[in-house]
Design an enzyme around this catalytic site. Structure first.
Site, PDB file in Angstrom:
ATOM      1  N   SER A 233     -29.765  64.212  76.612  1.00  9.48           N
ATOM      2  CA  SER A 233     -29.842  64.851  75.300  1.00  9.48           C
ATOM      3  C   SER A 233     -30.101  66.337  75.443  1.00  9.48           C
ATOM      4  O   SER A 233     -30.959  66.768  76.216  1.00  9.48           O
ATOM      5  CB  SER A 233     -30.963  64.219  74.461  1.00  9.48           C
ATOM      6  OG  SER A 233     -31.172  64.955  73.269  1.00  9.48           O
ATOM      7  N   LYS A 234     -29.361  67.145  74.659  1.00  8.33           N
ATOM      8  CA  LYS A 234     -29.577  68.594  74.666  1.00  8.33           C
ATOM      9  C   LYS A 234     -30.952  68.950  74.118  1.00  8.33           C
ATOM     10  O   LYS A 234     -31.480  70.031  74.379  1.00  8.33           O
ATOM     11  CB  LYS A 234     -28.505  69.288  73.815  1.00  8.33           C
ATOM     12  CG  LYS A 234     -27.096  69.142  74.356  1.00  8.33           C
ATOM     13  CD  LYS A 234     -26.100  69.833  73.440  1.00  8.33           C
ATOM     14  CE  LYS A 234     -24.666  69.617  73.894  1.00  8.33           C
ATOM     15  NZ  LYS A 234     -23.695  70.265  72.978  1.00  8.33           N
ATOM     16  N   ARG A 235     -31.521  68.041  73.365  1.00 10.21           N
ATOM     17  CA  ARG A 235     -32.821  68.331  72.738  1.00 10.21           C
ATOM     18  C   ARG A 235     -33.984  68.137  73.710  1.00 10.21           C
ATOM     19  O   ARG A 235     -35.098  68.526  73.431  1.00 10.21           O
ATOM     20  CB  ARG A 235     -33.011  67.441  71.503  1.00 10.21           C
ATOM     21  CG  ARG A 235     -32.023  67.748  70.388  1.00 10.21           C
ATOM     22  CD  ARG A 235     -32.173  66.786  69.222  1.00 10.21           C
ATOM     23  NE  ARG A 235     -31.250  67.105  68.145  1.00 10.21           N
ATOM     24  CZ  ARG A 235     -29.995  66.696  68.111  1.00 10.21           C
ATOM     25  NH1 ARG A 235     -29.511  65.965  69.097  1.00 10.21           N
ATOM     26  NH2 ARG A 235     -29.208  67.018  67.096  1.00 10.21           N
ATOM     27  N   HIS A 236     -33.706  67.506  74.855  1.00 15.00           N
ATOM     28  CA  HIS A 236     -34.752  67.319  75.850  1.00 15.00           C
ATOM     29  C   HIS A 236     -35.069  68.664  76.480  1.00 15.00           C
ATOM     30  O   HIS A 236     -34.168  69.382  76.923  1.00 15.00           O
ATOM     31  CB  HIS A 236     -34.293  66.325  76.916  1.00 15.00           C
ATOM     32  CG  HIS A 236     -35.397  65.836  77.803  1.00 15.00           C
ATOM     33  ND1 HIS A 236     -35.906  66.596  78.828  1.00 15.00           N
ATOM     34  CD2 HIS A 236     -36.095  64.682  77.802  1.00 15.00           C
ATOM     35  CE1 HIS A 236     -36.867  65.918  79.436  1.00 15.00           C
ATOM     36  NE2 HIS A 236     -36.997  64.750  78.829  1.00 15.00           N
TER      37      HIS A 236
END
Length: 510
Positions: free
Chosen positions: A252-255
């Protein structure tokens, strides 16, 4: 050959984006000549104004420069006069092409309001998309709407049949057009969508190879239809495998740790991060014979044939290992990077020396550190502990035992002492070791094997010391107060025998 990296400025550069940039850069540098030089192009795709993050584009450019990925064309570099390279600054070009594709009959005006679109989605089958109601408007209905200035978007007219293209990794891919939505190409707010802007820019900028993440495969048939509507030649498509976590879930890019800048802030070296992402889905024949890779290695050995179809597992343990190797490489080469490591560690040690009582400081070592012009002794120290340094900042505490006496009241020392056999007499062993050290001539080049031999003889004749292991544990506790460390005789050599004698005497006199 012209390749491109075209990120959206919706946040900081992530690992997948860096890999895409690296592979495009390496491909553009892997062939070509002075007559027809290859080019690596950077383009900012910011058509989604709602998700645009202020400063993100500039931050991405800074990160690419830090990684050594210099673009031939893009922001600040426009030798062919193709700019600007920010899509929000190219709206007129996209409007011209949207009108052109409309005139060709490959697209149509959609006058649906947001409410009508929501109603359309709720009334059609799940994932069926737009119901194409405006595709069947009569010319009189269209003219009436235009006369009343009804806002409209322009949608791609997907024909019946199939759309196919060849991907250089995945081979021939074919899609039933019934699975394709009549995607919006130009929005009613006067801005293009990704699909139109992406294809127009790639065509106008002469991009020959479109290399991007595998998640864009479902969009590619639409892009192929747009290319064909304009009667443009298709580029070569290369879709890179997904990046996944150890459990197989998509990264995930949000990690937070997917963010390249975040990793650098933690202490990972740029060259280690580049090495790390470069091996995600790339397996050249020489990979097994090289511990570490640099940008020049990827340029020299990059090949599309070495790219994998399978998802690439992101292991941060492997990144730790690579960071250690790249730190060791920096220390082994006389360079500005090594000088910076030495200077940073030197300043930290001197600052720490000013914060502790003078009795805890090895004054001789500190004076040498202050006056040593070439930092050769400090370099020896860092090279002796580099196996335990994941980050450069780890040297700050790993080097302390060489310059400071053990703090026996620390939690580390207390736990170390508690782990020792209860029968081990630290005072007795320290006395025996001190007696042996006092007889050693530090100017004798063979003092280390002599010391080791004397300690082993002592262990054999005196059961009270707890064997050779008991002597070494005692010596490590007294000299460092730390259970974990590198070769103890090497440590004695670096602090020197007089300092070891002083520390033993200070312990016995406490």
């Amino acid at each position: 050959m012209i390749t491109r990296f075209a990120p959206s400025p919706t946040g900081l550069l992530h690992l997948g984006g860096l890999r895409t940039a690296l592979f495009n850069y390496a491909l553009s540098r892997s062939s070509g000549d002075s007559q027809q030089p290859n080019r690596f192009l950077l383009r900012i795709e910011d058509t989604d104004s709602k998700r645009r993050v202020p400063g993100a584009a500039e931050a991405m450019q800074a990160t690419l420069k830090t990684m050594g990925l210099k673009w031939d064309e893009g922001p600040g570099a426009d030798p062919r006069g193709l700019g600007p390279f920010v899509q929000s600054q190219r709206s007129e070009l996209y409007k011209e092409h949207a009108d052109s594709i409309l005139e060709k009959g490959a697209a149509y005006r959609c006058f649906c309001t947001q409410e009508q679109l929501l109603q359309s989605r709720s009334s059609t089958a799940k994932n069926a998309g737009y119901d194409r109601r405006c595709r069947h408007l009569s010319q009189s209905q269209i003219s009436s709407n235009l006369a009343r200035n009804v806002p409209y978007s322009i949608r791609l007219k997907v024909a019946e049949g199939t759309t196919e293209f060849t991907d250089l990794i995945h081979g021939k891919l074919e899609f039933n057009n019934r699975t394709l939505d009549d995607s919006i190409l130009f929005k009613s707010d006067g801005l293009p969508t990704y699909h139109l802007a992406n294809v127009v820019d790639d065509a106008k900028m002469g991009v020959t190879h479109v290399m991007r993440g595998e998640e864009w495969i479902p969009s590619t048939p639409k892009h192929v239809l747009i290319y064909r509507a304009f009667e443009w030649d298709l580029p070569q498509f290369i879709h890179l495998p997904l990046l996944v976590n150890s459990d197989g879930a998509k990264l995930s890019k949000r990690h937070h740790d997917v963010n390249v800048d975040s990793l650098m802030q933690k202490g990972y070296l740029p060259e280690a991060i580049l090495n790390f992402v470069g091996m995600l889905g790339f397996s050249p024949p020489s990979a097994a014979s090289k511990d570490i890779w640099f940008l020049s290695d990827f340029v020299k050995e990059f090949s599309i044939d070495a790219l994998s179809k399978s998802p690439a597992i992101v292991s941060y343990n492997h990144l730790d290992r690579l960071n250690k190797l790249h730190i060791s490489h920096r220390l082994s080469h006389n360079s500005p990077e090594r000088a910076e490591i030495l200077q940073q560690t030197r300043l930290h040690v001197l600052e720490y020396a000013s914060s502790v009582t003078s009795s805890m400081v090895s004054q001789t070592a500190i004076e040498q550190l202050k006056n040593e012009a070439d930092s050769s002794h400090l370099l020896q120290i860092l090279q002796s502990v580099q196996g335990r340094a994941t980050f450069i900042k780890d040297f700050y505490y790993l080097s302390r035992p060489f310059f400071f006496l053990a703090d026996y009241s620390s939690e580390v020392a207390i736990q170390f002492k508690a782990s020792l056999p209860p029968t081990l007499d630290l005072n007795y062993n320290s006395q025996q070791i001190l007696a042996i050290l006092s007889q050693i001539n530090p100017n004798n080049e063979k003092w280390a094997p002599e010391l080791k031999s004397s300690l082993k003889q002592l262990a054999k004749r005196d059961q009270r010391v707890g064997g050779y292991a008991g002597l070494m544990k005692s010596l490590r506790y007294v000299l460092t107060g730390e259970k974990v460390g590198d070769d103890l005789l090497e440590f004695v050599a670096l602090i020197r025998i007089p300092e070891a004698v002083r520390r033993l005497e200070a312990y016995l006199g406490a």
